[in-house]
Design a protein around this motif. Structure first.
Motif, PDB file in Angstrom:
ATOM      1  N   LYS A   1      30.980  -8.477  61.264  1.00 47.60           N
ATOM      2  CA  LYS A   1      32.017  -7.740  61.838  1.00 47.60           C
ATOM      3  C   LYS A   1      32.634  -6.785  60.702  1.00 47.60           C
ATOM      4  N   ASP A   2      32.242  -6.851  59.748  1.00 43.19           N
ATOM      5  CA  ASP A   2      32.636  -6.340  58.698  1.00 43.19           C
ATOM      6  C   ASP A   2      32.007  -4.859  58.216  1.00 43.19           C
ATOM      7  N   ILE A   3      31.207  -4.458  59.029  1.00 46.86           N
ATOM      8  CA  ILE A   3      30.568  -3.217  58.981  1.00 46.86           C
ATOM      9  C   ILE A   3      31.467  -2.028  59.498  1.00 46.86           C
ATOM     10  N   ILE A   4      31.846  -1.200  59.005  1.00 47.58           N
ATOM     11  CA  ILE A   4      32.578  -0.134  59.400  1.00 47.58           C
ATOM     12  C   ILE A   4      31.553   0.976  60.123  1.00 47.58           C
ATOM     13  N   ILE A   5      31.527   1.396  61.382  1.00 50.66           N
ATOM     14  CA  ILE A   5      30.861   2.419  61.885  1.00 50.66           C
ATOM     15  C   ILE A   5      31.402   3.904  62.042  1.00 50.66           C
ATOM     16  N   ARG A   6      31.066   4.607  61.467  1.00 50.57           N
ATOM     17  CA  ARG A   6      31.878   5.802  61.439  1.00 50.57           C
ATOM     18  C   ARG A   6      30.862   6.977  61.909  1.00 50.57           C
TER      19      ARG A   6
ATOM     20  N   GLU B   1      34.600  -1.842  48.205  1.00 51.51           N
ATOM     21  CA  GLU B   1      35.581  -2.814  47.462  1.00 51.51           C
ATOM     22  C   GLU B   1      34.943  -3.142  46.083  1.00 51.51           C
ATOM     23  N   ASP B   2      33.623  -3.253  45.962  1.00 54.59           N
ATOM     24  CA  ASP B   2      33.235  -3.610  44.499  1.00 54.59           C
ATOM     25  C   ASP B   2      33.326  -2.460  43.807  1.00 54.59           C
ATOM     26  N   HIS B   3      33.475  -1.245  43.888  1.00 49.33           N
ATOM     27  CA  HIS B   3      33.833  -0.021  43.068  1.00 49.33           C
ATOM     28  C   HIS B   3      35.352   0.070  42.860  1.00 49.33           C
ATOM     29  N   LEU B   4      35.966  -0.170  43.863  1.00 48.24           N
ATOM     30  CA  LEU B   4      37.453   0.285  43.984  1.00 48.24           C
ATOM     31  C   LEU B   4      38.040  -1.027  43.086  1.00 48.24           C
ATOM     32  N   PHE B   5      37.525  -2.188  43.089  1.00 43.23           N
ATOM     33  CA  PHE B   5      37.991  -3.253  42.101  1.00 43.23           C
ATOM     34  C   PHE B   5      38.099  -2.956  40.885  1.00 43.23           C
ATOM     35  N   GLU B   6      37.031  -2.035  40.302  1.00 45.07           N
ATOM     36  CA  GLU B   6      36.925  -1.677  38.745  1.00 45.07           C
ATOM     37  C   GLU B   6      38.080  -0.573  38.481  1.00 45.07           C
ATOM     38  N   HIS B   7      38.671   0.082  39.414  1.00 44.37           N
ATOM     39  CA  HIS B   7      39.621   1.149  39.276  1.00 44.37           C
ATOM     40  C   HIS B   7      40.890   0.264  38.409  1.00 44.37           C
ATOM     41  N   PRO B   8      41.222   1.249  37.369  1.00 45.66           N
ATOM     42  CA  PRO B   8      42.175   0.690  36.202  1.00 45.66           C
ATOM     43  C   PRO B   8      43.530   0.375  36.814  1.00 45.66           C
ATOM     44  N   ASP B   9      43.765   1.003  38.057  1.00 45.32           N
ATOM     45  CA  ASP B   9      45.084   0.971  38.637  1.00 45.32           C
ATOM     46  C   ASP B   9      45.131  -0.293  39.923  1.00 45.32           C
ATOM     47  N   VAL B  10      43.943  -0.928  40.085  1.00 45.14           N
ATOM     48  CA  VAL B  10      44.031  -1.466  41.297  1.00 45.14           C
ATOM     49  C   VAL B  10      43.998  -3.129  40.784  1.00 45.14           C
ATOM     50  N   ALA B  11      44.906  -3.974  41.426  1.00 47.60           N
ATOM     51  CA  ALA B  11      44.867  -5.314  41.251  1.00 47.60           C
ATOM     52  C   ALA B  11      44.168  -5.870  42.201  1.00 47.60           C
ATOM     53  N   ASP B  12      43.981  -5.630  43.503  1.00 49.39           N
ATOM     54  CA  ASP B  12      43.340  -6.300  44.627  1.00 49.39           C
ATOM     55  C   ASP B  12      43.100  -5.165  45.587  1.00 49.39           C
ATOM     56  N   VAL B  13      42.097  -5.387  46.266  1.00 50.39           N
ATOM     57  CA  VAL B  13      41.774  -4.373  47.484  1.00 50.39           C
ATOM     58  C   VAL B  13      40.774  -5.004  48.426  1.00 50.39           C
ATOM     59  N   ALA B  14      40.941  -4.387  49.516  1.00 48.95           N
ATOM     60  CA  ALA B  14      40.255  -4.490  50.907  1.00 48.95           C
ATOM     61  C   ALA B  14      40.008  -3.340  51.609  1.00 48.95           C
ATOM     62  N   VAL B  15      38.693  -3.347  51.960  1.00 46.46           N
ATOM     63  CA  VAL B  15      38.240  -2.100  52.836  1.00 46.46           C
ATOM     64  C   VAL B  15      37.915  -2.723  54.369  1.00 46.46           C
ATOM     65  N   VAL B  16      38.746  -1.939  55.263  1.00 45.23           N
ATOM     66  CA  VAL B  16      38.830  -2.220  56.775  1.00 45.23           C
ATOM     67  C   VAL B  16      38.402  -0.962  57.557  1.00 45.23           C
ATOM     68  N   SER B  17      38.165  -1.240  58.792  1.00 47.95           N
ATOM     69  CA  SER B  17      37.961   0.146  59.761  1.00 47.95           C
ATOM     70  C   SER B  17      39.481   0.573  60.157  1.00 47.95           C
ATOM     71  N   SER B  18      39.567   1.721  60.323  1.00 51.94           N
ATOM     72  CA  SER B  18      40.633   2.241  60.956  1.00 51.94           C
ATOM     73  C   SER B  18      40.267   3.099  62.081  1.00 51.94           C
ATOM     74  N   PRO B  19      40.701   2.835  63.378  1.00 53.51           N
ATOM     75  CA  PRO B  19      40.323   3.581  64.705  1.00 53.51           C
ATOM     76  C   PRO B  19      40.334   4.784  64.606  1.00 53.51           C
ATOM     77  N   ASP B  20      39.499   5.636  65.206  1.00 54.84           N
ATOM     78  CA  ASP B  20      39.473   7.048  65.283  1.00 54.84           C
ATOM     79  C   ASP B  20      38.854   7.432  66.580  1.00 54.84           C
ATOM     80  N   PRO B  21      39.730   8.564  67.515  1.00 57.70           N
ATOM     81  CA  PRO B  21      39.418   8.820  68.674  1.00 57.70           C
ATOM     82  C   PRO B  21      38.031   9.516  68.713  1.00 57.70           C
TER      83      PRO B  21
ATOM     84  N   LYS C   1      41.179 -10.247  56.976  1.00 53.68           N
ATOM     85  CA  LYS C   1      40.974  -8.916  57.427  1.00 53.68           C
ATOM     86  C   LYS C   1      41.169  -8.502  58.619  1.00 53.68           C
ATOM     87  N   PHE C   2      41.338  -9.522  59.792  1.00 52.07           N
ATOM     88  CA  PHE C   2      41.602  -9.337  60.933  1.00 52.07           C
ATOM     89  C   PHE C   2      43.153  -8.813  60.890  1.00 52.07           C
TER      90      PHE C   2
END
Length: 534
Positions: free
Chosen positions: A424-429, A440-460, A517-518
């Protein structure tokens, strides 16, 4: 209470191979108390409990429960922090032939009432107050919803003299005796009813027997080469499968010591590891992150720590690398669940990059396979026996007895498993599948990021877009263009780049450390404008 998914032929094979050895979970404590009665079994809030003290207390509590009418198959539920009383209640219940039902102490009225009612709980054990919450008052408020509940036991507080069915822990102990309990039992009996702390829907009650629990712990002992010389540090909640297995059972199988921490504070954790020379722990990502980034770490001698097995939530590769250096021990990702506690993990024989980039290799006789859609399926001697709500079993198991994990994975040429996300954690764009975990794995290594999650955002138009939910490091500033640039430099495909950014002070997590994530998807649905939301 009985298991509903027992394959008689597979059970026979487990017995024949010695995977199910016919041992009772609580028997290890009794054996260690006879062998080394004065050895330290538990360290809790500065007090040391010897094996003899602990075993006697378990017998007293078991006999007191028996005197209150608790027998084989009855459920004793408990919401307790990481304290010695949890050890006593868990093992005493099992010793009586009853079923231990740990509940995470952060659960409140709705979740607790659901579990007590479905489990047909006969006795519930709660703290008087923990983290400023009144547990007896909560049970008073939901008691009409649980008609089977006869006795409430309060740890650290008074009873009511029996008029309202409430007793103090100490008073109940006084009703018991330290003579061994004689109850006919078998290793195939249900010993544990543990509800999943899932990231979606209502919790599901998983049933484990002595056999499944015993095999899991013996496989961990063998895999990591543990012995009576090891000191287990347990900060993970003992209402979770990690805490039950490695805090309430494994130390006594070793004849060693467990050091409990009831309220997580990484500075205090480092103190305990140093003071008691702790060697082994299993905990989720936030615990590892907290130790590695605590300012007092350089001042602490944590050289005794040999293994930090990290599971229960996604573990960024960079955190494993950083922790391996900072703690000077074997840090390993592992994969498991309430239903199948440890399917894969790494140890000292595995290269650091395997420990960082994968979730390990199958442990012992555990089996893993991929379904055609990439879902990981698992099978083995520690696989739970089914859900208390039997209607959930058909969708959980394949026709040939494998557990459908709901996780997507790949298996490399060396047999190492890497979880790539939830089904259910696949984003279908725009019809294209995008892995949230990869971003998420890439963004976690960003020097300004303490924690991160990536989720889908609905788009018409596209159906879904990529939304990054970020917690910034203190004093740092995170921007959407900055994240996009970071990913672009790493040659991330354009369609995978976040088009929305939500900034939070912290990510919502369940008791095992998994990001809920829900809740983040709900947040993304509420704020559909592209750009940044604070």
């Amino acid at each position: 209470m009985k298991a509903t998914r027992v394959d008689a032929e597979q059970a026979r094979r487990h017995v024949a191979a010695g995977f199910w050895a016919g041992r009772l979970v609580d028997g290890y404590l009794a054996a260690a108390a006879t062998r080394t009665p004065e050895a330290v079994a538990v360290v809790d809030r500065g007090r040391h409990w010897t094996y003899q003290e602990l075993d006697d207390t378990v017998d007293r509590f078991a006999s007191a429960l028996q005197g209150r009418g608790v027998g084989p198959g009855d459920v004793v539920s408990w919401l307790l922090p990481n304290r010695v009383e949890a050890v006593v209640v868990h093992l005493a219940t099992i010793r009586l032939g009853a079923v231990s039902n740990p509940i995470i102490p952060i659960y409140r009225h709705r979740e607790t009432a659901f579990i007590l009612r479905q489990a047909a709980t006969k006795v519930a054990v709660v703290p008087h107050v923990f983290r400023n919450f009144d547990y007896p008052a909560m049970l008073d408020e939901i008691r009409d919803e649980v008609p089977t509940l006869e006795t409430v036991v309060v740890v650290g507080g008074p009873g009511d003299g029996g008029d309202g069915g409430r007793s103090s822990f100490d008073d109940l102990l006084a009703e018991g005796h330290a003579d061994p309990i004689s109850t006919p039992r078998a290793s195939g009996d249900i010993a544990l009813l543990l509800y999943t702390s899932g990231t979606t829907s209502a919790p599901k009650g998983a049933l484990h027997s002595h056999d499944t629990l015993d095999h899991e712990n013996r496989s961990i002992i063998d895999f990591f080469g543990l012995s009576a010389a090891d000191v287990v540090f347990m900060p993970s909640p003992v209402g979770h499968i990690i805490g039950v297995l490695y805090g309430l059972q494994l130390p006594f199988m070793l004849g060693g010591t467990v050091v409990l921490l009831d309220v997580w504070e990484p500075g205090r954790a480092l103190e305990l590891i140093e003071e008691h020379r702790c060697t082994f722990t299993v905990a989720a990502t936030p615990f590892l992150h907290g130790l590695v980034h605590h300012p007092s770490l350089p001042e602490r001698d944590v050289s005794s720590l040999r293994v930090f097995a990290c599971g229960g939530a996604d573990v960024p590769p960079e955190l494993v690398r950083a922790a391996t250096t900072a703690l000077g021990c074997t840090v390993s990702r592992g994969y498991g669940s309430t239903e199948f506690p440890t399917a894969t993990v790494c140890n000292t024989r595995d290269a650091v990059e395997k420990r960082a980039r994968t979730d390990g290799r199958p442990i012992g006789p555990a089996e893993v396979r991929l379904a055609p859609d990439g879902e990981l399926q698992v099978r083995g001697p520690e696989l739970f026996l089914g859900y208390l709500d039997a209607s959930l079993n058909d969708s959980a198991f394949t026709d040939d007895g494998w557990l459908r994990t709901g996780d997507l994975a790949r298996i490399d040429g060396d047999g190492y498993v890497e979880i790539t996300g939830r089904q259910k954690d696949i984003i279908i764009r725009g019809g294209e599948n995008i892995s949230a975990k990869e971003i998420e794995d890439h963004l976690f290594e960003h020097p300004d990021v303490a924690d991160v999650a990536v989720v889908s955002s609905p788009d018409p138009v596209l159906g879904e877009r990529v939304c990054a939910v970020v917690v910034a490091l203190p004093g740092h500033h995170v921007t959407l263009p900055g994240l996009v640039e970071w990913l672009t430099v790493r040659r991330t495909a354009r369609q995978k780049l976040p088009e929305r950014l939500i900034l939070l002070d912290e990510l919502p997590r369940n008791p095992s450390g998994k990001i809920q994530k829900f809740r983040l998807r709900d947040l993304a649905r509420e704020h559909t404008t592209l750009g940044v939301t604070r």
